[in-house]
Structures are given as structure tokens and as C-alpha cells.
Scaffold this active site. Structure first.
Site, mmCIF file in Angstrom:
data_model
loop_
_atom_site.group_PDB
_atom_site.id
_atom_site.type_symbol
_atom_site.label_atom_id
_atom_site.label_comp_id
_atom_site.label_asym_id
_atom_site.label_seq_id
_atom_site.Cartn_x
_atom_site.Cartn_y
_atom_site.Cartn_z
ATOM 1 N N ASN A 16 -36.920 -22.770 -14.635
ATOM 2 C CA ASN A 16 -36.222 -23.939 -15.151
ATOM 3 C C ASN A 16 -35.383 -23.506 -16.341
ATOM 4 O O ASN A 16 -35.808 -22.662 -17.131
ATOM 5 C CB ASN A 16 -37.245 -24.994 -15.572
ATOM 6 C CG ASN A 16 -36.609 -26.344 -15.844
ATOM 7 O OD1 ASN A 16 -35.665 -26.451 -16.616
ATOM 8 N ND2 ASN A 16 -37.128 -27.373 -15.207
ATOM 9 N N GLU A 26 -17.890 -26.003 -4.808
ATOM 10 C CA GLU A 26 -16.462 -25.958 -5.127
ATOM 11 C C GLU A 26 -15.618 -25.931 -3.859
ATOM 12 O O GLU A 26 -14.597 -26.625 -3.761
ATOM 13 C CB GLU A 26 -16.184 -24.735 -5.993
ATOM 14 C CG GLU A 26 -14.770 -24.652 -6.532
ATOM 15 C CD GLU A 26 -14.607 -23.506 -7.513
ATOM 16 O OE1 GLU A 26 -13.464 -23.251 -7.909
ATOM 17 O OE2 GLU A 26 -15.624 -22.877 -7.878
ATOM 18 N N THR A 54 -17.939 -21.549 -5.839
ATOM 19 C CA THR A 54 -19.295 -21.858 -5.401
ATOM 20 C C THR A 54 -19.212 -22.604 -4.070
ATOM 21 O O THR A 54 -18.132 -23.017 -3.636
ATOM 22 C CB THR A 54 -20.026 -22.749 -6.421
ATOM 23 O OG1 THR A 54 -19.515 -24.084 -6.331
ATOM 24 C CG2 THR A 54 -19.839 -22.231 -7.846
ATOM 25 N N GLU A 55 -20.365 -22.796 -3.455
ATOM 26 C CA GLU A 55 -20.399 -23.568 -2.214
ATOM 27 C C GLU A 55 -19.894 -24.999 -2.435
ATOM 28 O O GLU A 55 -19.121 -25.528 -1.625
ATOM 29 C CB GLU A 55 -21.818 -23.612 -1.641
ATOM 30 C CG GLU A 55 -22.343 -22.274 -1.133
ATOM 31 C CD GLU A 55 -23.009 -21.438 -2.206
ATOM 32 O OE1 GLU A 55 -23.570 -20.383 -1.882
ATOM 33 O OE2 GLU A 55 -22.962 -21.837 -3.404
ATOM 34 N N ASP A 96 -26.036 -30.952 -12.153
ATOM 35 C CA ASP A 96 -26.335 -32.359 -11.919
ATOM 36 C C ASP A 96 -25.739 -33.180 -13.068
ATOM 37 O O ASP A 96 -26.026 -32.928 -14.239
ATOM 38 C CB ASP A 96 -27.851 -32.561 -11.872
ATOM 39 C CG ASP A 96 -28.257 -33.930 -11.352
ATOM 40 O OD1 ASP A 96 -27.528 -34.912 -11.625
ATOM 41 O OD2 ASP A 96 -29.293 -34.024 -10.683
ATOM 42 N N LYS A 142 -26.559 -41.623 -15.674
ATOM 43 C CA LYS A 142 -27.101 -42.715 -16.480
ATOM 44 C C LYS A 142 -27.290 -42.267 -17.931
ATOM 45 O O LYS A 142 -27.777 -41.173 -18.200
ATOM 46 C CB LYS A 142 -28.433 -43.185 -15.897
ATOM 47 C CG LYS A 142 -28.288 -43.825 -14.521
ATOM 48 C CD LYS A 142 -29.615 -44.323 -13.986
ATOM 49 C CE LYS A 142 -29.442 -44.969 -12.609
ATOM 50 N NZ LYS A 142 -30.719 -45.453 -12.041
#
Length: 214
Positions: free
Chosen positions: A97, A195, A192-193, A119, A123
Site C-alpha cells: 500500500n 491512458e 498506461t493501459e 483513484d 467525494k
């Protein structure tokens, strides 16, 4: 991202310790010894399926690259790609992490951090989970060299605007900002994938480079 369970992932990863490290915290202050050189170390936090970090390792053999991903079912795909690419010697992967960075690296071990399509946590109550929140900026600064850099890409305008403000408020220098990266398409841009997926739909890709103060 919906994760498909891969019950074989753990065993497969254990078979390739030369690429995917099982206990990265044991390498704290020893990463250059692991790579066997004094080259710069660039780290991607949230490496996903690995297309970016592997592409960077192949394109820049004189830089060491480390890809960090939290999920077994995702990082195992990065491992598969690394194997297909003949295991670049300047590449390592591990599962962790992002909040564990200070346990894995010591001050000055990293030269650059990449954050790609993180991510957005849209919110407001989840703002502290964004990888460009002040809490994470402090964490990156704690392991980067003085004047270390963050390179950030996203398709999410809200997150990009938030990141510009967050980094500016933290006192970081914005060295490069693009509101439509693919309109410029730098020759050295490794996609990236995500992108590839978003740009194919005509969505603008936002990118920035920022630097901590000395």
C-alpha cells in the site's frame, strides 16, 4: 476496477523473486545494492498492470524502476508482462500500500515518484485518500531526494485541479502542466493501459511535473 480472482497469483509471484519481491521492507536503505548500481530510482505508486513502468524500464536502461501495486490480482499481470519483456534488470515490482512507503524506502533513496490514473476519490469526505493529498505529499517528500519530483497523469479534471492546488499549497514548484497531453504527444511519453483506453475515446489526458523545495 473490478478485480477477477486469480487463485494462482500468490504461487506464481513466489516463483519469480528476481522480479517481484515478497518482503520489500527488508530492502529499506538497500535498494541501490539490490540493483547493483548508483543509478536513479523512479517509483510508480499504483502501477496497475505494469505497462507504463515496464515500458519506462525498457526505454531507459540507466534508470532503476520500481512498481508498487496493492492488489495481487493486478500486480500479477504486471509480472506476466515483465516476464514477456525478458525481465528487465532495472525493474522490480512488489505488492504494498502506498502508505507504507516510509517503511520501504529511506530518505533520499528515490529520485522521482510517478502517479498515473490514481483513484480520484471524488467525494469531499474521501479527499485524504487521494494520492496527491497533503498527507501523501509529506510521505513522498520523506523518501525522495531533496528537490525530488512527482510526475502525475490523469483523465479526471477534478482530480487534476485538486492536485494543482494541493501541490501549490504545499509549496511545490510546478515545472510542467498540460491540459491535453496527447495534443502535444511528447516522443518519450509511455502510455498506461488506462491512458490508451481514455485517449482512444477522445478524452484529454492531464499531466504535470512538480518538484519539492530544497
Amino acid at each position: 476496477m473490478r478485480l477477477r480472482n486469480k487463485p494462482w497469483a500468490r504461487d506464481f509471484m513466489a516463483e519469480h523473486p528476481d522480479v517481484l519481491l515478497a518482503e520489500p521492507k527488508k530492502m529499506n536503505n538497500g535498494w541501490r545494492d539490490l540493483f547493483g548500481n548508483d543509478h536513479q530510482i523512479h517509483v510508480e505508486v499504483g502501477t496497475g498492470m505494469g505497462q507504463f513502468i515496464i515500458g519506462m524500464a525498457i526505454a531507459n536502461p540507466d534508470i532503476n524502476y520500481i512498481g508498487i501495486e496493492h492488489f495481487d490480482n493486478v500486480i500479477v499481470s504486471a509480472l506476466e508482462k515483465a516476464i514477456e519483456a525478458d525481465k528487465p534488470s532495472n525493474l522490480r515490482l512488489f505488492r504494498a500500500n502506498g502508505v507504507e512507503l516510509a517503511e520501504i524506502f529511506s530518505k533520499g533513496e528515490i529520485d522521482r515518484v510517478y502517479l498515473n490514473f490514481s483513484d480520484p476519490w471524488p467525494k469531499t469526505r474521501h479527499a485524504k485518500r487521494r494520492l496527491t493529498h497533503e498527507t501523501f505529499l509529506k510521505l513522498y517528500e520523506s523518501v525522495l531526494i531533496p528537490a525530488g519530483e512527482i510526475h502525475f497523469k490523469t483523465d479526471n479534471r477534478g482530480l487534476f485541479e485538486y492536485s494543482l492546488v494541493s501541490m501549490s499549497d504545499y509549496g511545490m514548484k510546478l515545472r510542467y502542466v498540460s491540459l491535453d497531453l496527447h495534443a502535444e504527444m511528447p516522443e518519450d511519453n509511455i502510455m498506461t493501459e488506462y491512458e490508451e483506453k481514455f485517449s482512444a475515446k477522445g478524452q484529454p489526458i492531464y499531466r504535470l511535473e512538480s518538484q519539492f523545495s530544497n
